[in-house]
Design an enzyme around this catalytic site. Sequence first.
Site, short mmCIF file in Angstrom:
data_model
loop_
_atom_site.label_atom_id
_atom_site.label_comp_id
_atom_site.label_asym_id
_atom_site.label_seq_id
_atom_site.Cartn_x
_atom_site.Cartn_y
_atom_site.Cartn_z
N CYS A 93 -4.36 -1.62 -1.86
CA CYS A 93 -4.51 -0.19 -2.11
C CYS A 93 -5.51 -0.06 -3.26
O CYS A 93 -5.28 -0.62 -4.34
CB CYS A 93 -3.16 0.41 -2.50
SG CYS A 93 -3.23 2.10 -3.07
N GLU A 123 -3.01 8.71 8.54
CA GLU A 123 -1.54 8.59 8.66
C GLU A 123 -1.03 9.38 9.87
O GLU A 123 -0.04 9.01 10.47
CB GLU A 123 -0.85 9.10 7.37
CG GLU A 123 -1.07 8.21 6.15
CD GLU A 123 -0.14 6.99 6.08
OE1 GLU A 123 0.96 7.02 6.64
OE2 GLU A 123 -0.55 5.99 5.44
N ASP A 151 0.87 -1.18 0.00
CA ASP A 151 0.00 0.00 0.00
C ASP A 151 0.91 1.23 0.00
O ASP A 151 2.13 1.12 0.16
CB ASP A 151 -0.90 0.00 1.25
CG ASP A 151 -1.78 1.24 1.34
OD1 ASP A 151 -2.39 1.61 0.31
OD2 ASP A 151 -1.87 1.86 2.41
N SER A 152 0.29 2.40 -0.12
CA SER A 152 1.07 3.64 -0.06
C SER A 152 1.55 3.92 1.37
O SER A 152 2.44 4.75 1.55
CB SER A 152 0.20 4.80 -0.54
OG SER A 152 -0.94 4.91 0.29
N HIS A 171 -7.19 2.87 3.75
CA HIS A 171 -7.00 3.66 4.98
C HIS A 171 -8.33 3.86 5.72
O HIS A 171 -8.33 4.04 6.94
CB HIS A 171 -6.45 5.06 4.64
CG HIS A 171 -4.98 5.10 4.37
ND1 HIS A 171 -4.41 4.57 3.23
CD2 HIS A 171 -3.95 5.61 5.10
CE1 HIS A 171 -3.09 4.78 3.26
NE2 HIS A 171 -2.80 5.40 4.39
N CYS A 217 -10.96 2.77 -0.02
CA CYS A 217 -9.57 3.14 0.23
C CYS A 217 -9.19 2.38 1.49
O CYS A 217 -9.94 2.40 2.47
CB CYS A 217 -9.43 4.64 0.45
SG CYS A 217 -7.79 5.12 1.04
N1 DGL Z 1 -4.75 3.27 0.83
C1 DGL Z 1 -4.77 3.63 -0.53
C2 DGL Z 1 -6.05 3.30 -1.22
O1 DGL Z 1 -6.64 2.30 -0.88
C3 DGL Z 1 -4.07 4.87 -0.98
C4 DGL Z 1 -4.31 6.10 -0.25
C5 DGL Z 1 -3.39 7.16 -0.80
O2 DGL Z 1 -2.19 6.95 -0.73
O3 DGL Z 1 -3.88 8.17 -1.31
O4 DGL Z 1 -6.48 3.96 -2.13
#
Ligand code: DGL
Length: 275
Positions: free
Chosen positions: A78, A157, A15-16, A191, A189
């Site tokens: 992600c 984050e 993931d990011s 997150h 997402c």
């Molecule tokens: N967690 C990621 C997603 O599912 C990326 C969030 C990001 O880095 O903008 O899209």
Amino acid sequence: MSMESKKGAPVGVFDSGVGGLTVVREIIRQLPDENIVYFGDTARVPYGSKSQKTVIRFSEQIIRFLKTKQVKAIVIACNTASALALDIVREEFDVPILGVVAPGARAAVKATRNRKIGVVGTDATVRSGVYTKVIQGIDPQIRVIEKACPLFVPLVEEGFKEHEVTREIIEYYLESLRATDIDAMILGCTHYPLLRSRIREYMGKEIQIVNPAYETAIDLKTLLEDQDMANKGSDPAGSRYEFYVSDTADKFRQFANTVMPFDVPETNVVNIESY
Ligand code: DGL
């Protein structure tokens, strides 16, 4: 690689940043015998505001790195990278790669009763329209309303889950969605499940909140079983979990320890640009 060593080989997950941990958590719950190598691209988060070309390049570099760990399969934990890069990297690499969008769409189609689904995600995911495409590919009668919530990622984050401003930002983004008659909403997402209780508080109990992680872990289980790669019978020493990031390893580890059901081992920094 022999079949036996393939079974013991780890699954790569990336993931990011910390968002993909919500998927790892679910993989560990459903597949406790699998070893996992996780990569969080903390130096380059967020992906959601980047172009497709950049997200593809980042994904390729991470897959090359994960391949040095002899992974037997990769989960792109992600939505942004699944939306923008999955089709491309699947063609490029000789390792099975799964994303989170198709499982998320499928889960939401099962969840909705009135065939109206909301999707929240990053700018890039929403711009791609991938959720609408995949959902309507399953059932063209379903109405999909997508909404980008770019500030949710930095809130997570930075560990702002319980902060007052989080409620205001949730209201700012979700007011219009709450005013519709959707009965299911995808956290598009990885997150966002880390803000789930706050989102639920605002959206109310009538709307089913769908986290794609559950169906993603099922897809991984099916893939490993179909290809005879599932790690059966756990190692007496327990499954191995390794964590890598592209920057700020201590910050990542501290956060990961609040999310994972075990003590997160030392996290190493990788120079991802060199892959
Ligand atoms: N967690 C990621 C997603 O599912 C990326 C969030 C990001 O880095 O903008 O899209």
